[in-house]
Design an enzyme around this catalytic site. Structure first.
Site, PDB file in Angstrom:
ATOM      1  N   GLY A  12      -2.821  -6.254   4.281  1.00 56.02           N
ATOM      2  CA  GLY A  12      -3.237  -6.594   5.631  1.00 56.02           C
ATOM      3  C   GLY A  12      -2.130  -6.975   6.586  1.00 56.02           C
ATOM      4  O   GLY A  12      -2.342  -7.776   7.496  1.00 56.02           O
ATOM      5  N   ARG A  66     -21.478   7.955  -4.074  1.00 54.23           N
ATOM      6  CA  ARG A  66     -20.803   7.900  -2.777  1.00 54.23           C
ATOM      7  C   ARG A  66     -21.789   7.812  -1.613  1.00 54.23           C
ATOM      8  O   ARG A  66     -21.552   7.127  -0.627  1.00 54.23           O
ATOM      9  CB  ARG A  66     -19.921   9.132  -2.588  1.00 54.23           C
ATOM     10  CG  ARG A  66     -18.548   8.969  -3.193  1.00 54.23           C
ATOM     11  CD  ARG A  66     -17.658   8.076  -2.338  1.00 54.23           C
ATOM     12  NE  ARG A  66     -16.502   7.644  -3.097  1.00 54.23           N
ATOM     13  CZ  ARG A  66     -15.548   6.841  -2.652  1.00 54.23           C
ATOM     14  NH1 ARG A  66     -15.636   6.338  -1.453  1.00 54.23           N
ATOM     15  NH2 ARG A  66     -14.530   6.502  -3.385  1.00 54.23           N
ATOM     16  N   HIS A 110      -0.727   5.667  11.040  1.00 53.12           N
ATOM     17  CA  HIS A 110      -0.158   6.478   9.961  1.00 53.12           C
ATOM     18  C   HIS A 110       1.363   6.322   9.979  1.00 53.12           C
ATOM     19  O   HIS A 110       1.974   6.393  11.048  1.00 53.12           O
ATOM     20  CB  HIS A 110      -0.539   7.955  10.138  1.00 53.12           C
ATOM     21  CG  HIS A 110      -0.033   8.820   9.023  1.00 53.12           C
ATOM     22  ND1 HIS A 110      -0.636   8.851   7.784  1.00 53.12           N
ATOM     23  CD2 HIS A 110       1.037   9.650   8.954  1.00 53.12           C
ATOM     24  CE1 HIS A 110       0.036   9.673   6.999  1.00 53.12           C
ATOM     25  NE2 HIS A 110       1.051  10.164   7.680  1.00 53.12           N
ATOM     26  N   GLN A 179       9.302  -2.166  12.707  1.00 56.03           N
ATOM     27  CA  GLN A 179       9.782  -1.641  13.989  1.00 56.03           C
ATOM     28  C   GLN A 179       8.736  -0.791  14.718  1.00 56.03           C
ATOM     29  O   GLN A 179       8.823  -0.630  15.936  1.00 56.03           O
ATOM     30  CB  GLN A 179      11.054  -0.819  13.777  1.00 56.03           C
ATOM     31  CG  GLN A 179      12.229  -1.641  13.304  1.00 56.03           C
ATOM     32  CD  GLN A 179      13.508  -0.823  13.176  1.00 56.03           C
ATOM     33  OE1 GLN A 179      13.608   0.302  13.675  1.00 56.03           O
ATOM     34  NE2 GLN A 179      14.491  -1.372  12.490  1.00 56.03           N
TER      35      GLN A 179
END
Length: 204
Positions: A12, A66, A110, A179
């Site tokens: 997290g 699922r 991502h 960064q």
């Protein structure tokens, strides 16, 4: 106020960046209404608890298949009435019906400059291993809206990060987090909350 629900699978750190941004005012007009993890016992849940944010676990292992998990997950998400769903290191494939229900209201971070090193199989350290194997000089992170492909939705923000000689996947991962990821995700949420960033479906 933008009602934000954060979905997590691990430690997290991106969640923490959002919590800190809301607290210090860099993320404007935003309230984190909840955190959902697919894994019990992860530190992200502790971070939510420490910040006084409701958090719960919806694990695929608790359901017979699922389809049952997806239904329970969708119902849990709906209970929070989110305006925006943030995938902050969430390693579960989002079902199409979920994406349809919240089109334009789901964003993901991502750890590469999409379209490089993205798509099925590229997650976590695998992204950075691939970047180093290719010998790229620059990597980074991307925040994008989620559509029914993998890392294919409209790009919101990107930030480049230098790859340095001697980098390991772990070192590069940490630099990109510090960064790029921890900067971009709060900025994207704030931009959506203030109306500066708007969803538009990609052509084709």
């Amino acid at each position: 106020m933008l009602r934000v629900l954060v979905l997590v699978s691990g430690g997290g750190t991106n969640l923490q960046a959002i919590i800190d941004g809301v607290k210090n005012g860099t993320v404007k007009n935003t309230e984190i209404v909840g955190v959902i993890s697919n894994n019990p016992g992860v530190y992200a849940l502790e971070r939510a608890k420490n910040a006084g944010i409701p958090a719960e676990v919806v694990s695929p292992k608790a359901y017979p298949d699922r389809a049952a998990f997806h239904q329970a997950f969708l119902e849990t998400v709906q209970g929070y009435r989110p305006d925006l769903i943030v995938l902050a290191g969430f390693l579960v494939v989002i079902p199409p019906e979920f994406i349809r229900a919240y089109e334009g209201k789901i964003i993901n971070i991502h750890p590469s400059l999409i379209p490089s090193f993205c798509g099925t199989g590229y997650y976590g350290l695998k992204v950075h291993e691939a970047a180093l194997a290719r010998g790229v000089k620059v990597s980074g992170a991307t925040v994008h809206f989620v559509d029914d492909g993998t890392d294919t939705g409209p790009i919101i923000l990107q930030k480049a990060v230098d790859v340095l000689p001697g980098d390991t996947p772990e070192v590069l991962q940490k630099r990109i987090m510090e960064q790029a990821e921890w900067v971009l995700l709060p900025a994207a949420i704030s931009g959506i909350a203030t109306g500066e960033i708007k969803y538009s479906r990609r052509n084709g």
